[in-house]
Enzyme design. Structure first.
Site, short mmCIF file in Angstrom:
data_model
loop_
_atom_site.label_atom_id
_atom_site.label_comp_id
_atom_site.label_asym_id
_atom_site.label_seq_id
_atom_site.Cartn_x
_atom_site.Cartn_y
_atom_site.Cartn_z
NE ARG A 112 -3.59 -2.51 0.00
CZ ARG A 112 -3.31 -3.68 -0.61
NH1 ARG A 112 -2.19 -3.82 -1.31
NH2 ARG A 112 -4.17 -4.68 -0.54
CB SER B 160 -9.46 -4.18 2.76
OG SER B 160 -9.66 -5.48 2.25
CD GLU C 111 -6.28 -1.17 1.84
OE1 GLU C 111 -6.82 -1.45 0.76
OE2 GLU C 111 -5.77 -2.02 2.59
#
Length: 297
Positions: free
Chosen positions: A172, A222, A292
């Site tokens: 990420r 997510s 996230e």
């Protein structure tokens, strides 16, 4: 600046006080002061340069699948890079696509051209630009596995090409994110395969996704990054937060890693659930989870 941008994109593609509820997969959120919809790559680059030159705050989004705008709104410009900036070209075993191209469409075109290696991205509900920025991944595959080069607009307003190595891709993370660059297009290096076998893999992964994720509800996928050494969903479940609800926002009882909008949730309610989950997991296990989803405003 307003008149300049309208001269580039047209009056119909320059909106003021636009509700972000219509432009993100959470289906909630406040208003953007300005919402701009460039109709081509050339318009996009022109618009971004105008805003940089005027020091006007802006944020580029694609499908809106990983953002949440606070109910108080965003006092700047949201620039949409979506279906109008989504050309896809197949050149041998490589695919060159613009930032607005949907990952699902790229995966389908790869399959139709007997190109393997992008099956993991078929079910990710986002566009190529955002996938590059966050090094999106699923089911063992990541963007860093297939990127050859990426063309970006850098901090100085110049269009430059970066190799996969220069992108510094990790979980990420990318140099694009770190230095606030804007992805314009990318080249994916794939492998020769067999259409039927590729289609079978995509179908299996999609079945897994449908069986394990609450796709019937608005969400940003997510919600939390995976803490080192842990799985986000398991931490949340073990902390007793599976099914936790505040207003119309809820931790999915199908997959604890997802915060979902069960009805007409506000961004404030979603944020409260996120914060309550973070606090409870920290209290129970000493792990502070990081969202996230990108929170704006």
């Amino acid at each position: 600046m307003r008149e300049t941008i309208i001269s580039i994109v047209g009056q119909d593609n320059y909106l003021e006080n636009e509700s972000m509820k219509n432009h993100c997969t959470f289906r909630c959120g406040g208003e953007a002061k300005v919402y701009i919809k460039p109709q081509s790559m050339e318009q996009l680059v022109e618009v971004l340069k105008v805003m940089k030159n005027n020091d006007f705050p802006f944020l580029v989004i694609g499908n809106g699948s990983n953002i949440l705008v606070k109910d108080s709104g965003y006092d700047g410009a949201i620039v949409e890079v979506d279906s109008k900036i989504a050309d896809i070209d197949v050149i041998g075993d490589e695919i060159v696509a613009e930032a607005g191209a949907k990952l699902s469409r790229i995966a389908t075109i790869a399959m139709e051209n007997d190109l393997a290696g992008f099956e993991f991205a078929h079910g990710i509900p986002g566009n190529l630009g955002g996938a590059v920025v966050m090094n999106a991944g699923a089911y063992g595959g990541e963007m860093k596995d297939v990127i050859k080069w990426v063309e970006v607009l850098n901090e100085d307003g110049d269009v430059v090409k970066l190799s996969c190595e220069e992108l510094d891709l990790s979980y990420r993370h990318s140099v694009v994110m770190e230095k606030n660059m804007i992805v314009l297009r990318a080249c994916l290096k794939l492998e020769l395969g067999v259409m039927g076998e590729i289609a079978d893999i995509m179908a299996v992964l999609m079945q897994k996704r449908k069986a394990s994720q609450p796709l019937e509800y608005p969400s940003a996928g997510s919600t939390f990054k995976r803490p080192e050494g842990y799985f986000a969903g398991k931490l949340i479940q073990d902390a007793g937060m599976k099914g936790y609800k505040y207003g119309n926002a809820m931790v999915s009882d199908k997959h604890s890693g997802f915060v979902i909008n069960t009805g007409d949730a506000t961004a404030t309610e979603v944020l409260q659930v996120i914060e309550d989950v973070r606090q409870k997991v920290f209290d129970e296990f000493g792990v502070m989870m990081e969202p996230e989803v990108k929170i704006i405003g």
